[in-house]
Design an enzyme around this catalytic site. Structure first.
Site, short mmCIF file in Angstrom:
data_model
loop_
_atom_site.label_atom_id
_atom_site.label_comp_id
_atom_site.label_asym_id
_atom_site.label_seq_id
_atom_site.Cartn_x
_atom_site.Cartn_y
_atom_site.Cartn_z
N GLU A 59 0.92 -1.26 0.10
CA GLU A 59 -0.63 -0.02 -0.17
C GLU A 59 0.76 1.55 0.11
O GLU A 59 0.88 2.21 0.81
CB GLU A 59 -0.61 -0.24 1.01
CG GLU A 59 -1.83 -1.70 1.64
CD GLU A 59 -3.24 -1.21 2.43
OE1 GLU A 59 -3.02 -0.62 3.24
OE2 GLU A 59 -3.81 -1.43 1.77
N GLU A 110 -6.75 -7.81 -1.35
CA GLU A 110 -7.22 -7.52 -0.51
C GLU A 110 -8.92 -7.96 -0.35
O GLU A 110 -9.43 -6.22 -0.26
CB GLU A 110 -6.91 -6.59 1.18
CG GLU A 110 -5.55 -7.36 1.17
CD GLU A 110 -4.49 -6.42 2.06
OE1 GLU A 110 -5.10 -5.23 3.38
OE2 GLU A 110 -3.48 -6.04 3.04
#
Ligand SMILES: *[C@@H]1O[C@H](CO)[C@@H](O)[C@H](O)[C@H]1NC(C)=O
Ligand SMILES: *[C@@H]1O[C@H](CO)[C@@H](O)[C@H](O)[C@H]1NC(C)=O
Length: 731
Positions: free
Chosen positions: A188, A257
């Site tokens: 991320e 995710e």
């Protein structure tokens, strides 16, 4: 910055960086390759169904069962982070044992016939202490995390190369015959790069080349990083990802995710996400060209010991398809397992064509996968209406679609599954108290004061982690305050007002050995201020502040620079002179508790102090250690400790850290009715409001012997140990 309150924030970073990819950097030429439609493994085009199981969040004894249940649930891939701070607790001293036996975990996945997605990071966020970085890393001279910083890059490369080489030497990458079909570098990073600009971009370029240079033979991915340079695959994390497109049109569309709910923080409610909406997110993704999705989490597990990130609860259940204890969380587990079967039936059509999309109404669509070569066909009928069911006609047939649902026809004819029609039974898991109680003994910690011999002494206030290096949650700040006998407040019977500001996370104030205040922060605002009346006497007064860290931050730009502990101001007002600033005066420091340095949590250490029992047993006393010897609860059902009668502290069984308990921190927030239909967010389906954020603490069965087990509880606030019970998780 609110958007960095957690690593699973789902804001969209809208920026476009065009990177002209050279043709030389095409798909990896090995037995794992891909195109925009599918991963191609040993020549087979695949839609891959994956789930996160983090090896240190369960025990090696639990792994085979978890992996088997994941396989039975229809998964192809197990995804895990690699936990640097678990593997390298001090520089160059490695740990790949027990819960950190990464190779064993991967080999078990391989034996079960599943693939592995290895997210090396080494930044992992993950609601894990310090985002996975060892605390010593912060103290390497010149260190700045996750940017174009030489000491950081040297350390990161060292660890990533170590892991890659370990995997290679065990032949664990797919081209070597192993199960690892893809890896991840960083985690991320897009939002941070966006925030810090040029050094972030330089760092991205560097770690891309570094990772590719390690020649794993399998693709690398980067999640939430829209400018991921070729040959990196950029991927999506979120509650829904159907509208995501990788910036390289030759990359497969990956949902790394898919959040099955959300984490629990101390002071927060327990988030849930319905089976219907989770399945809906999957179906929406697959019907829009999706080729890989991963449940974050498939088994969430437990943040044992002191591994949780700042204010993160010990339970990391995540409302995952396998609950914290490793049992199927029904109907979610069963409903998703049925969905996976249907996706596999549709797979030949899905991997060989793009969908033809037809609008059937304001909120209704048909997606048909029908390869030109013929032979296969898959149909998805969707109704995005969050309120109403819909009658649609397609290919001259009528269908009834529940609100907020997708129906899947894996052969274009038979409706095999609808995301909102749940046929899996729901589980009625209960926490059943075990009859026999504990026979407790107690030991109360002394409150140390400034003249205690071994303490560190300095002028002014020090940052907490700088002193503790996170070897303990606790740091004592101790100072003396001289009160002249002519002070007016002594004569007129008034109190002084003490003000203490702390960067977090919880603080207990002792004056002349008496508890005089308790303050604590929360995930949103870890900082705290104590302001209260205190009773001081003429002469020397002993102020002892017990500052406790509740995990270290795991997310945010340069979170390594965030402070913990009492940094001031600290002042006393109501004196003849007005207000006295105590922050700059002489302070003594003591790292950790006496009971920690004596290892009271172990069988051998616990004999080093005098314990009391029976009528002398401490009750509702701060800074108390409790111990009991017990027999394991009978049967094989998973067990937990009910800590609802306790305040805040830590638990150990036979020396193993069960985790931080903080049952006295009740869940604030709103827990209302929750419909599966309509856009999900982490605050939509909360439970447990007004109750302890976490009442039950998982004790892995493998930590227990039939008899002679040692349970030790450190209670910081004061609690009633007679209320501590074992419970079994039972149908
Ligand atoms: C699927 O991918 C193709 C090729 O990139 C694209 O043209 C099409 O719009 C995509 N369809 C959907 C529903 O996302
Ligand atoms: C960190 O600790 C050192 C002593 O070990 C001290 O000199 C320094 O001032 C401390 N820094 C902070 C920010 O507390």
């Amino acid at each position: 910055m609110l958007r960095f309150k957690n690593c699973r924030s789902h804001f969209l970073v809208v920026f476009v960086v065009v990177i002209f990819s050279s043709l030389a950097c095409g798909p990896v030429r090995a037995t794992v390759s891909y195109d925009d439609k599918a991963f191609i493994i040993n020549g087979n085009r695949r839609i891959l169904i994956s789930g996160s199981i983090h090896y240190p969040r369960s025990t090696p004894e639990m792994w085979p069962g978890l992996i088997q249940k994941a396989k039975d649930g229809g998964l192809d891939v197990i995804q895990t982070y690699v936990f640097w701070n678990g593997h390298e607790p001090s520089p160059g001293k490695y740990n790949f044992e027990g819960r950190y036996d990464l190779v064993r975990f991967i080999k078990l996945v391989h034996q079960a016939g599943l693939f592995v997605h290895l997210r090396i990071g080494p930044y992992i966020c993950g609601e894990w202490n310090f985002g996975g970085f060892p605390v010593w890393l912060k103290y390497v001279p010149g260190m700045e995390f996750r940017t174009d910083n030489q000491p950081f890059k040297v350390a990161m490369q060292g660890f990533v190369a170590k892991i890659v080489n370990m995997m290679k030497s065990e032949s664990l990458f797919e081209p070597q015959g192993g199960p690892i079909i893809m890896s991840q570098i960083e985690n991320e990073y897009g939002p941070i790069e966006w925030e810090i600009g040029a050094p972030g971009k330089a760092y991205t370029k560097w770690f891309t080349q570094m990772a590719v240079g390690l020649k794993t033979g399998v693709p690398w991915i980067m999640c939430k990083q829209e400018d991921a340079p070729d040959p990196m695959i950029d991927t999506c994390n979120g509650f829904y990802c159907e509208n995501f497109r990788p910036h390289n049109p030759r990359s497969p569309k990956m949902f790394t995710e898919l959040w099955t709910a959300w984490y629990t923080e101390f002071g927060g409610p327990v988030p849930r996400r319905s089976a219907e909406d989770t399945a809906f997110a999957v179906a929406r993704f697959i019907q829009n060209n999706g080729s890989f999705f991963n449940y974050y989490m498939y088994h969430g597990g437990t943040n044992f010991g002191r591994t949780a990130g700042r204010f993160i609860a010990t339970s990391y259940d995540y409302d995952a398809p396998l609950d914290e204890y490793g049992l199927p969380n029904e109907p979610k587990y069963g409903h998703l397992a049925e969905l996976h079967k249907v996706i596999k039936q549709a797979e030949p059509a899905l991997v060989s064509s793009y969908p033809t999309v037809t609008w059937l109404g304001k909120y209704q669509e048909a997606h048909v996968f029908s390869p030109k070569s013929g032979g296969h066909c898959a149909l998805f009928l969707s109704n995005y209406d969050p309120q109403n069911s819909a009658k649609v006609t397609f290919w001259n047939k009528q269908y009834n679609l529940p609100p907020w649902s997708v129906s899947i026809f894996p052969d274009c004819k038979t409706e095999a599954f609808n995301t909102a029609r749940v046929s899996a039974g729901s589980s009625q898991m209960k926490m059943v108290p075990v009859k026999s109680g504990f026979s407790w003994q107690s030991y109360i910690e002394d409150t140390p004061t400034a003249d205690d011999g071994e303490s560190l002494v300095a002028d002014g206030l020090w940052e907490q982690v700088n002193v503790t290096r996170d070897n303990s949650d606790y740091l004592w700040y101790m100072t003396d305050v001289n009160i002249a006998s002519n002070e007016g407040f002594l004569k007129n019977g008034k109190d002084l007002v003490l003000t203490v500001m702390s960067a977090g996370h919880a603080l207990r104030i002792f004056i002349n050995g008496q508890l005089s205040g308790t303050v604590y922060g929360g995930l949103e605002n870890p900082k705290l201020t104590f302001t209260g009346n205190v009773k001081l006497r003429a002469g020397v007064n002993k102020i002892s502040l017990l500052s406790s860290a509740v995990g270290l931050p795991n997310v945010g730009t340069h979170y390594e620079q965030w402070n913990t502990g009492v940094l001031g101001p600290v002042s006393l007002s109501g004196l003849n002179e007005g207000t006295r600033n105590l922050a700059k005066q002489r302070w003594s420091y003591k790292v950790g508790l006496k009971g920690e340095s004596l290892s009271l949590n172990t069988m051998s250490g616990s004999s080093s102090v005098e314990w009391v029992q029976g009528s002398l047993l401490a009750n509702k006393q701060p800074l108390t250690w409790y111990k009991a010897i017990f027999n394991a609860p009978g049967g094989n059902d998973p067990v937990a400790l009910d800590m609802s009668s306790m305040g805040k502290g830590e638990i150990w069984i036979n020396g193993e850290g069960v985790g931080r308990h903080w049952a006295a921190y009740t869940a604030h927030g709103s827990c209302g009715q929750c419909s599966y239909a309509g856009t999900y967010s982490e605050t939509k389906c909360q439970t447990n409001c007004g109750q302890p954020s976490q009442r039950w603490y998982h004790v892995p069965r493998s930590w227990l012997k039939p008899s002679g087990n040692l349970l030790v509880v450190f209670e910081e606030w004061g609690g009633d140990p007679s209320g501590i019970k074992f419970v079994t998780r039972t149908k």
